[in-house]
Design an enzyme around this catalytic site. Structure first.
Site, PDB file in Angstrom:
ATOM      1  CB  CYS A 101      -0.944   0.020   1.193  1.00 37.60           C
ATOM      2  SG  CYS A 101      -2.253  -1.199   1.066  1.00 37.60           S
ATOM      3  CG  HIS A 102       0.595   3.820   2.011  1.00 35.19           C
ATOM      4  ND1 HIS A 102      -0.380   3.072   2.618  1.00 35.19           N
ATOM      5  CD2 HIS A 102      -0.053   4.739   1.254  1.00 35.19           C
ATOM      6  CE1 HIS A 102      -1.569   3.533   2.270  1.00 35.19           C
ATOM      7  NE2 HIS A 102      -1.396   4.541   1.444  1.00 35.19           N
TER       8      HIS A 102
END
Lengths: 169, 260, 420
Positions: free
Chosen positions: A133-134
């Site tokens: 995701c990040h």
């Protein structure tokens, strides 16, 4: 209107307001509490997992309280790697031995501490986990090494029921 | 104002009596006993609940399911209040079907607290097939599902008689004076000394009927005790606030000449 | 509206109020001149607002746990009753709240009938009220279906089948309502959707109802037009607020008694049996608040005419402002109307009673007579009475002397009737 002036907020009104407020509070609480985990959810707090088929270097993911739990049987290299890290290099310093009950078995919540995604296994710069995701990188002990996540992946309460069974929760 | 509330009250009473009328079609007078859970402060008799659970498990549960009740409920406050260990042991004495496992197979394991009561039959059809076409109703809310409530169940269990002359009963049909239409497909289940109570209570038919009915009341209304307690507090609170508001109202309206 | 322009004191208040006159609205609502002789029958407007809010709040919380599926609805209700924190409390408040709502709305309607509140210039308030009442019945009926018990299922079957009485298209409409060939899962999910929607429609209509009320102002027990604001009025806050609050608390005590001590008495035992399309319960009876209409339906031996009679019984109320030809509003000054009013009250109660009884023999006969009288009251008695009745002298104002006759006598009389 022939009003007699009564500006004084006397005891009677104060008492009425106070008692009324208590009642409103007592009525609002059930409406809030109904959203908390209910009795049937709380009762499902533990799961038993059979890990007998797990060979070193393999991970299984099981569901506990609606969240993934990673159970990894670590290789000797991974354990050594986890132990060799210096505490000052860590964002959230924690010794590997404090994160496991038996160094061969790593049990932790498979939830990235950044915003709750599930990190990918055997990925990332530290041979551990990588959150797509990040971009948080975790090491072989599930500790955060690089990226936005603030803390290490959480270790749930668990115990070895016997040689092949782990009880989570 | 006095008349106003008197009128309101009589209207309310009228409506309640109307709904009473619409609910009770049967005219048989049920047997009565003193239920500990009736009244403003009514509570369950723990002993009766534990004995009732025993009657349910040893007698009723071979045909009647109780699918909304869990083993954990047995240890919860306001219920039979078995200790957690006792409840765990009870749960573990049942085989629960779980799965599928990693091979895609269903398997059985000992019951856990979080499991629902194990059902005697897989489904309604199986229950019917095993009971001559009649489905033994699920007992979780049975007391609330019968117009006569606890008194009806209590009476029914003791209502088996030889049929009066002139009434022919088919095979597998029995005569019960409290059953609607008097014909019931459940045979008389209770007889004196059928179960052996752990607490030494004498297991008469009457005693067992009362115990198991109490147990059924609890399974239908597991929060009855907290409902009664909360209700008493709520009503006392409302009365206090009403009195305060009444005097506040008098005070406010005294500013003008009109009477309230 | 008639009150003076409100000017906020603070600078920010002025700035805000110029853009969105919420403060003006609040000021209008608190200062709203209300007749000071309103009796306790007038407190039911406030009580009904409380009922609506209660139903919406408890309904929203229940909807967080309820599952609108034929296989799971019954179970999810039991889940609410057993496991959800305070679930039993919220569900019992919601279920009994429906009955309390109807109890209050009937008192509200009959207050209006007694004091002629539906007459000019308040026809729109009255018609909005009738629409709210119709929506309430729809919401209550659909809500009763949601637990998916035996009464839910068979009530839904019977009521939706009413539409099959419509010639030619009836059958098609019923299948359209069901989304199938019987009451089943599609019916349940759409009923849930509508049950969720209707309360918000009611809320909107209540705003209009109050808006329309605030144009002419409240009627009052004497039934005369009053100047506002004047000696005859008091500001809504604090006078009416505290009085409504007191009445509401009395109402809540009754409500609490039902919720905590006899939560299932107004329901039917059969609804704790899961829906079974193969077995119909021995007695199908609607909830108590629909019984009078149920009696009217059954008193007519023809299917279509029965449905028409039942619908007319409600819709005729909408024409009431024009059917009642009397110039005098309050029954206090209409000695004959007052008699007929109480006969109508008795008639509706009798209809309710026979609605709960089997439709046969004496009950059926009584139901037919009562139905006939119901329509007679609105279609014959009221129009004729307006012309024939000799009314009593009406006072000029609530506080001032009466035109003709001794003021004390008439005032004493009106007081006496108000207290009945």
């Amino acid at each position: 209107m022939s009003e007699k002036k009564t500006n004084r907020r006397d005891f009677l009104f104060t008492a009425t307001y106070a008692v009324g407020a208590v009642g409103v509070g007592a009525t609002v609480w059930p409406m809030i509490d109904q959203m908390n985990p209910d009795a049937s959810v709380k009762a499902l707090a533990s799961t038993e997992v059979d890990v007998s088929s797990l060979t070193p270097g393999k991970t299984i993911t099981v569901l506990w309280r609606g969240k993934p739990v990673f159970i990894r049987r670590r290789t000797q290299e991974e354990i050594a790697e986890a132990n060799s890290v210096k505490m000052e290099e860590l964002k959230d310093p924690e010794k590997d031995e404090d994160r496991v009950k038996d160094p061969e078995w790593l049990v932790m919540l498979g939830v990235c501490t950044h915003l709750g995604c599930v990190p990918l296994n055997d990925k990332g710069d530290y041979n551990g986990w990588f959150c797509p995701c990040h971009g948080s990188h975790y090491d072989t002990s599930g500790r955060i090494r690089k990226g936005p996540a603030p803390t290490n992946m959480e270790v749930p309460k668990y115990e070895f029921v016997n040689e092949s069974t782990i009880k989570i929760g | 104002m006095k008349f106003f509330f008197l009128k309101l009250l009589s209207l309310t009473v009228l409506f309640i009596s109307l709904s009473f009328n619409s609910n009770s079609a049967e005219k048989v007078e049920y047997l009565k006993t003193d239920w500990s859970f009736k009244g403003l402060f009514g509570k369950f008799d723990r002993g009766a609940l534990q004995r009732g659970y025993q009657v349910y498990t040893e007698v009723c549960s071979s045909c009647h399911s109780m699918k909304y009740v869990s083993y954990r409920n047995l240890a919860e406050k306001g219920g039979p209040e078995f200790t957690e260990e006792q409840a765990k042991a009870i749960a573990a004495s049942f085989e629960v079907t779980d799965g599928p496992n990693d091979d895609g197979e269903m398997f059985t394991r000992p019951g856990k607290l979080s499991d629902k009561f194990v059902m005697p039959y897989e489904n309604v059809k199986a229950a019917q097939a095993a009971n001559g076409g009649a489905y033994p109703p699920d007992m979780s809310v049975l007391v609330k599902a019968r117009g006569g409530g606890v008194n009806y169940i209590y009476s029914l269990l003791q209502g088996y008689e030889d049929p009066p002359t002139g009434i022919d009963l088919d095979e597998g049909v029995y005569y019960n004076k409290y059953m609607y239409g008097n014909k019931i497909k459940m045979a008389n289940q209770l007889s004196d000394g059928l179960v052996e109570y752990a607490d030494g209570t004498k297991a008469t038919v009457e005693q067992m009927s009362k115990d198991v009915t109490t147990f059924l009341m609890w399974t239908a209304e597991p929060h009855l005790e907290s409902r009664h307690q909360m209700g008493f507090k709520a009503i006392v609170y409302l009365i206090i606030l009403t009195i305060l508001v009444y005097f506040s109202m008098k005070r406010i309206w005294s500013r003008i000449e009109t009477e309230v | 509206m008639s009150d003076q322009e409100y000017i906020p004191k603070s600078k920010f208040g002025k700035w805000f109020n110029d853009r969105l006159p919420l403060l003006s609205l609040a000021s209008h609502l608190t200062d709203y001149p209300t007749p000071k002789n309103l009796n306790y029958w007038w407190t039911f407007g406030g009580i009904l607002t409380f009922c609506l809010i209660t139903q919406i709040v408890t309904g929203l919380t229940l909807a967080m746990h309820y599952i609108a599926h034929a296989d799971m609805a019954f179970e999810s209700v039991e889940h609410i009753m057993r496991d959800v924190n305070y679930g039993w409390l919220i569900r019992y408040i919601h279920a009994n709240g429906a009955s309390m709502f109807f109890l209050a709305v009937y008192i509200h309607i009959f207050r209006s009938l007694f004091y002629g509140s539906y007459k000019s210039p308040r026809e729109i308030i009255w018609i909005l009220g009738i629409i709210i009442y119709l929506l309430m019945m729809a919401a209550a009926f659909m809500g009763y279906v949601l637990p998916w018990g035996q009464m839910s299922f068979w009530g839904a079957t019977v009521i939706t089948n009413l539409f099959s009485a419509i010639p030619l298209v009836g059958e098609g409409i019923v299948e359209w309502l069901w989304g199938g060939y019987s009451v089943d899962n599609p019916t349940l999910t759409r009923f849930f959707t509508l049950h969720y929607l209707i309360p918000f429609l009611i809320l909107g209509l209540v705003v209009l109802h109050i808006w329309a009320l605030h144009v002419p102002g409240n009627n009052n027990p004497v039934g005369i037009d009053i100047k506002k604001p004047s000696k005859d009025t008091v500001p809504f806050h604090p006078y009416i607020v505290i009085k409504d609050g007191f009445a509401l608390l009395m109402f809540m005590i009754v409500f609490a008694f039902f919720v905590f001590y006899t939560p299932n008495i107004l329901g039917h035992a059969d609804n704790y049996i899961e829906a079974n399309p193969l077995v119909t319960p021995a007695h199908i009876v609607p909830e108590w608040y629909l019984l009078p209409f149920y009696a009217i339906l059954r008193s007519v031996p023809d299917k279509l005419l029965g449905v028409i009679a039942m619908l007319s019984a409600i819709l005729i109320l909408a024409a009431l402002p024009w059917l009642d030809t009397s110039k005098i509003r309050s029954a206090v000054f209409r000695p004959l109307y007052k008699q007929f009013y109480w006969i109508l009250v008795a008639d509706v109660l009798i209809l309710g009673y026979v609605g709960a009884m089997p439709a046969e023999g004496l009950y059926l006969l009584i139901a037919r007579v009562a139905t006939a009288y119901y329509f007679l009251h609105f279609l014959v008695v009221l129009p004729v009475l307006g012309f024939k009745e000799k009314t009593l002298p009406v006072p000029l104002s609530i506080t001032e002397p009466v035109l003709g006759g001794s003021p004390n006598l008439v005032m004493a009389k009106s007081k006496e009737s108000m207290k009945q």
